[in-house]
Scaffold this active site. Structure first.
Site, PDB file in Angstrom:
ATOM      1  CG  HIS A   1     -22.695  -3.735  52.166  1.00 15.32           C
ATOM      2  ND1 HIS A   1     -22.437  -3.198  50.840  1.00 15.32           N
ATOM      3  CD2 HIS A   1     -23.851  -4.083  52.128  1.00 15.32           C
ATOM      4  CE1 HIS A   1     -23.569  -3.403  50.275  1.00 15.32           C
ATOM      5  NE2 HIS A   1     -24.650  -3.886  50.971  1.00 15.32           N
ATOM      6  CD  GLU A   2     -25.130  -6.989  54.620  1.00  8.16           C
ATOM      7  OE1 GLU A   2     -26.122  -6.838  54.386  1.00  8.16           O
ATOM      8  OE2 GLU A   2     -24.751  -7.522  53.356  1.00  8.16           O
TER       9      GLU A   2
ATOM     10  N   GLY B   1     -24.247 -11.624  51.904  1.00 11.21           N
ATOM     11  CA  GLY B   1     -24.748 -10.837  52.856  1.00 11.21           C
ATOM     12  C   GLY B   1     -26.209 -10.286  52.743  1.00 11.21           C
TER      13      GLY B   1
ATOM     14  CG  HIS C   1     -28.031  -2.786  54.194  1.00 12.08           C
ATOM     15  ND1 HIS C   1     -28.985  -2.179  53.019  1.00 12.08           N
ATOM     16  CD2 HIS C   1     -27.494  -3.652  53.476  1.00 12.08           C
ATOM     17  CE1 HIS C   1     -28.455  -2.493  51.914  1.00 12.08           C
ATOM     18  NE2 HIS C   1     -27.472  -3.620  52.142  1.00 12.08           N
TER      19      HIS C   1
ATOM     20  CB  CYS D   1     -25.884  -3.714  47.326  1.00 15.44           C
ATOM     21  SG  CYS D   1     -27.384  -3.816  48.677  1.00 15.44           S
ATOM     22  CG  LEU D   2     -28.101  -9.680  47.251  1.00 16.62           C
ATOM     23  CD1 LEU D   2     -28.392 -10.518  48.390  1.00 16.62           C
ATOM     24  CD2 LEU D   2     -27.832 -10.253  46.199  1.00 16.62           C
TER      25      LEU D   2
ATOM     26  CD  GLN E   1     -29.733  -5.997  51.837  1.00 20.41           C
ATOM     27  OE1 GLN E   1     -29.003  -6.668  52.447  1.00 20.41           O
ATOM     28  NE2 GLN E   1     -29.463  -5.802  50.258  1.00 20.41           N
TER      29      GLN E   1
HETATM   30 NI    NI Z   1     -26.408  -4.489  50.564  1.00 21.20          NI
END
Ligand code: NI
Length: 163
Positions: free
Chosen positions: A131-132, A46, A135, A89-90, A51
């Site tokens: 999670h997304e 995701g 963000h 998380c990226l 991000q």
């Molecule tokens: Ni993330």
């Protein structure tokens, strides 16, 4: 299409509230394509627009590698049950932590034509949706970690789903 730079924890853009998308412009279309490409290139499940430094309420998710999901202006309308497990998380590379999330969520959003859609997710998809969407409000999962954030061991690298 282009790979965009993924912003990392400490970058103030990750703590800002994203704006609602009201019109699909060519720039937004390009952003969406780039977000999918950037997510797949990073082996994530995701990615949210902040991000990649863009404060718009756009999320891409693919928990299986075969189910690309685009969510514009998503919001959780129902959440049920509970799951506790590792999250990553990226934007927080090399780290993982235990987070409790709902096990089932229903999300209302819009598609690439700004038509209303509804997505239901269980388990990993429910986790990724929560999670997304966080963000988009400037929150990272590290705020929710139970215990401490851990380093991802190299041999376990592909066990953590980064979102
Ligand atoms: Ni993330």
């Amino acid at each position: 299409m282009a790979i965009r730079t993924i912003r990392e924890i400490g970058d103030p853009v990750l703590n800002k509230v994203s704006k609602e998308v009201k019109e699909i412009t060519p720039r937004i279309q390009e952003l969406i394509e780039d977000m999918f490409e950037t997510m797949y290139e990073a082996n994530g499940v995701g990615l949210a627009a902040p991000q990649v430094g863009i404060l718009k309420r756009i999320v891409v998710i693919d928990t299986t590698g075969e189910d690309p999901l685009l969510l514009i202006n998503p919001r959780i309308v129902t959440s049920e049950g509970e799951q506790t497990g590792n999250e990553a998380c990226l934007s927080v590379p090399g780290k993982t932590g235990v987070v409790t999330r709902p096990n089932h969520v229903v999300v209302a959003a819009q598609n690439e034509n700004l038509e209303s859609i509804e997505i239901e997710g269980d388990e990993l998809l429910a986790r990724a949706l929560c999670h997304e969407i966080e963000h988009l409000d400037g929150h990272l999962y590290v705020e929710r970690v139970e215990g401490s954030l851990k380093d991802v061991e190299m041999e376990d690298d592909d066990e953590e789903e980064e979102v």
